[in-house]
Design a protein around this motif. Sequence first.
Motif, mmCIF file in Angstrom:
data_model
loop_
_atom_site.group_PDB
_atom_site.id
_atom_site.type_symbol
_atom_site.label_atom_id
_atom_site.label_comp_id
_atom_site.label_asym_id
_atom_site.label_seq_id
_atom_site.Cartn_x
_atom_site.Cartn_y
_atom_site.Cartn_z
ATOM 1 N N TRP A 683 50.111 51.063 46.079
ATOM 2 C CA TRP A 683 50.290 49.816 46.822
ATOM 3 C C TRP A 683 51.696 49.260 46.651
ATOM 4 C CZ3 TRP A 683 47.175 47.228 50.241
ATOM 5 C CH2 TRP A 683 45.870 47.704 50.396
ATOM 6 N N GLN A 684 52.367 49.637 45.574
ATOM 7 C CA GLN A 684 53.721 49.139 45.365
ATOM 8 C C GLN A 684 54.710 49.711 46.386
ATOM 9 O OE1 GLN A 684 51.579 49.741 42.738
ATOM 10 N NE2 GLN A 684 51.475 47.498 42.628
ATOM 11 N N PHE A 708 42.089 35.951 54.636
ATOM 12 C CA PHE A 708 42.883 37.122 54.279
ATOM 13 C C PHE A 708 43.417 37.000 52.858
ATOM 14 C CE2 PHE A 708 42.606 38.182 58.632
ATOM 15 C CZ PHE A 708 43.045 39.482 58.802
ATOM 16 N N SER A 709 43.938 35.833 52.536
ATOM 17 C CA SER A 709 44.495 35.623 51.191
ATOM 18 C C SER A 709 43.425 35.806 50.118
ATOM 19 C CB SER A 709 45.107 34.222 51.091
ATOM 20 O OG SER A 709 46.175 34.065 52.002
ATOM 21 N N ASP A 710 42.234 35.242 50.361
ATOM 22 C CA ASP A 710 41.149 35.378 49.385
ATOM 23 C C ASP A 710 40.746 36.833 49.194
ATOM 24 O OD1 ASP A 710 41.172 32.680 49.027
ATOM 25 O OD2 ASP A 710 39.417 32.271 50.292
ATOM 26 N N ALA A 711 40.645 37.577 50.285
ATOM 27 C CA ALA A 711 40.234 38.975 50.201
ATOM 28 C C ALA A 711 41.234 39.788 49.387
ATOM 29 C CB ALA A 711 40.072 39.562 51.598
ATOM 30 N N PHE A 712 42.509 39.597 49.656
ATOM 31 C CA PHE A 712 43.515 40.349 48.911
ATOM 32 C C PHE A 712 43.582 39.895 47.452
ATOM 33 C CE2 PHE A 712 45.083 41.629 53.097
ATOM 34 C CZ PHE A 712 45.452 42.942 52.853
ATOM 35 N N SER A 713 43.365 38.604 47.216
ATOM 36 C CA SER A 713 43.371 38.106 45.830
ATOM 37 C C SER A 713 42.216 38.711 45.037
ATOM 38 C CB SER A 713 43.270 36.576 45.819
ATOM 39 O OG SER A 713 44.415 35.998 46.397
ATOM 40 N N ALA A 716 43.023 42.256 44.301
ATOM 41 C CA ALA A 716 44.034 42.339 43.244
ATOM 42 C C ALA A 716 43.419 42.113 41.872
ATOM 43 C CB ALA A 716 45.140 41.308 43.505
ATOM 44 N N GLU A 717 42.502 41.154 41.784
ATOM 45 C CA GLU A 717 41.869 40.853 40.507
ATOM 46 C C GLU A 717 40.988 42.003 40.029
ATOM 47 O OE1 GLU A 717 38.954 37.443 38.526
ATOM 48 O OE2 GLU A 717 39.710 37.229 40.577
ATOM 49 N N MET A 718 40.260 42.635 40.963
ATOM 50 C CA MET A 718 39.348 43.715 40.592
ATOM 51 C C MET A 718 40.089 45.013 40.268
ATOM 52 S SD MET A 718 36.115 43.290 43.208
ATOM 53 C CE MET A 718 37.132 43.410 44.663
ATOM 54 N N SER A 719 41.080 45.340 41.082
ATOM 55 C CA SER A 719 41.708 46.655 40.963
ATOM 56 C C SER A 719 42.946 46.680 40.091
ATOM 57 C CB SER A 719 42.094 47.166 42.353
ATOM 58 O OG SER A 719 43.151 46.365 42.888
ATOM 59 N N LYS A 720 43.615 45.527 39.965
ATOM 60 C CA LYS A 720 44.886 45.440 39.254
ATOM 61 C C LYS A 720 45.964 46.305 39.928
ATOM 62 C CE LYS A 720 42.668 42.985 36.238
ATOM 63 N NZ LYS A 720 42.738 41.508 36.309
ATOM 64 N N LYS A 721 45.760 46.626 41.203
ATOM 65 C CA LYS A 721 46.703 47.487 41.902
ATOM 66 C C LYS A 721 47.797 46.709 42.623
ATOM 67 C CE LYS A 721 43.807 51.557 42.702
ATOM 68 N NZ LYS A 721 43.337 52.535 43.710
ATOM 69 N N ILE A 722 47.523 45.463 42.935
ATOM 70 C CA ILE A 722 48.520 44.637 43.607
ATOM 71 C C ILE A 722 48.601 43.291 42.921
ATOM 72 C CG2 ILE A 722 48.181 45.760 45.848
ATOM 73 C CD1 ILE A 722 46.540 43.355 46.717
#
Length: 805
Positions: A683-684, A708-713, A716-722
């Motif tokens: 993702w980087q 959209f912001s909530d979904a990506f947040s 990010a919290e679950m995967s630590k990928k972004i």
Amino acid sequence: MKVVALVSGGKDSCFAMMKCMDYGHEIVALANLMPIDDSVDELDSYICFFLGFKSVGHQIVVSYAECMGLPLFRRRIQGSMRHQQLSYRFTSGDEVEDLFVLLKEVKQQIPSIAAVSSGAIASDYQRLRVESVCTRLGLVSLAYLWKEDQISLLDEMVGRGILAVVVKVAALGLNPEKHLGRELGDLKSYLLQMNELYGLNVCGEGGEYETITLDCPLFVNARIVLNKFQVILQSPDSIAPVGLLHPLNFHLECKEEAVSCQYRENNNFSSDKENVVFEVDGDFALNCLEKCSSTDHIVDFDTNEQISMCISTCRRGTFSIGCWIQHSDASRGLQNDLTAVLRKIEQQLRNDGLDWMHVLYIHLYISDMKQFALANEVYLRFITEKKCYLGVPSRSTIEVPLTDAVLGNAYVEVLVSNDESKRVLHVQSISCWAPSCIGPYSQATLHKEVLYMAGQLGLDPPTMLLTRGGPAAEMDLALSNCEAVANCFGCSVASSAVFITIYCSVSLSSSEIIAIQDRLELFINKKAVNEEGLGAVNPIFLFVVASNLPKGYDSYNDIGIHETISDTDIANVEVKPVLCLADNGQYEVQSVKLCKPTMDTPNYTFFNFSDWHNSCCDIKLVPARICMAVISVTIDEAARIYSEAYPFPSILRCGNSDRQMKAIVFFLIYLADKIISDNGFTWQELKNLRFYVLKDLVAAENTLFLVFSDAFSEFAEMSKKIDASERPIFNLVPVLGSGRSATMDGLITWGRTKREFRGGRGTLRGFAEATGRKWRRDAMDGSGSGGDGGGGGDGGWTGRGEGRW
């Protein structure tokens, strides 16, 4: 337009004048550079060789004033070769400044002059220097021979009555004793033979030979008769001897035909000065290029105004910056809003240690295409050739319903690279080759192996007018223009395009859009068959419905090319390809599938892999270079996605419509993450993420942005990928519709582009679309839209997006 013609005395400059008149322009004056010493026949001068102002036979050029019944302005070359790089920048004392002084004097004497004609055929050195001088003087460069086939040109020159004799030879197969003084028509077959044997440029573009024109249809008063000449052998080389013809005596022979008045009417030059030769003296002019500071003459904006920025997470290599004004008062106007947005982006670039010269591509969205000229005026205060010494970025401009979405009057996205390796094609001369870019943007920008092409309209290059015949005809010509640009980089749209965006006017019917798609597919398939050894890459197509597109006159109305504005000048279609170039011009495109997860494969969303997900994906891989992925979800598949997502707790916390949106966003994230992981990306390496929002969603814009912001947040919290804590990694742009095909049916597509691996450059690109009753969205250079009839019931939806890594 009224034109001053640069005349060297050779066949090219004379034929260029004839072509100008073919396209409705009027030659009102001649201009010529000559050596400081009349007795000199050859100069060690780039401007004499490349700009076509020959010292050989220059004694005869003075007669052109009487032959044509036009004033001739001449200047002796005082400068020298000081700036030898390809792209010219103002250099005091350079011989190009002699051309500037000469044309400046012509413009002062004849203020109605708007353009300059030159005989450039293949020399970028020549074209760029003429264009530089024209830009500084506010003139248009006309180069109707540019990029034309030399064999066809030679045949047309001879066929249309240009009588020219050879005055210099310097090539294998050409002999001073045999060929100097010979007429071009007599040598045509021999030149073609030498082209077959040795690759000789039949028009002498490689310096193989030079000519002097003694007669042509433009010589309405008299023809030149060469009575006596001397052959001077400069180099007796046994393989390629160099020889010159020095005129010793000549006279003018009057023509019986009456002088045509069309060459002298309304040229703002008194009749007693016609046929007169003026020698232009004076020192070199000071640099009159526009000032570099972007803050000069710019309207200030309220620093307390909320300006939201959208910046991708990738801070290495290539990344994007998007900027718009949220909750802006539309009455502030385009000038203020665009100034504020560009200034904000400029500040962000400086914070990253970069500048406008690092920008590769600019997407410019404005609220009213009628203010295109004003937008360009503001744009030029920031993006200038002086600041972008590597070349001005390529650009596409469309009108979208920004004010309806409470996003002000201007929205800008820029694609940026932190290195200085870009290569730009910026042809400002009007020619028969492809539409010129007189405006502050380039036809194409090449960075690494990816070619970003400016949006192309169905413009007829020599006239810069939209072709007649409707949308399909415009599509044909727009694709032809794209192909001409691609050919300059040694590639073809059919064999190298990985992604093609087609902007469609909202005025088009569904049948007209289908016809446009048919023309696109026919072009790709036909070119692929004709290109020996090359196969079509089968690029992704993205159709976006815009409120309005640029008009044929938009970039040129301020310089007087088009004086009449009508609805027929409005473009129906604009094509914007992205190409991937290979060293050998050929790629092996592989189709790949989503990999089935293993037992230890983590799953960061509530979606579990199913075989039917592959039916949503089209993934194409060019090993070690580019990977293109497309995710498509139909209306029927949408219900299946929603049923899988419904039990998820965070979805249940949303309202009914938000619940649908969030489910689609999560699905896009899920499949995008899988494609990223399957193909070794991260993702980087994200470059750009864009969602186009349907105009009907205006009232819920803030809610949609939060979904959209909530979904990506949460991802990010679950995967630590972004890292979604600082800024959003997506853009939301309002449009009137979009789709991966002309039918604009319900889809979801997603993709990524650009990364380094295996020592090379890789690109993965795509977009995402969903379709619904009340909304539609797009991501990453993709688009989305929706309609009231889509999907049916509260469960209906449509959206679209495109992603780039």
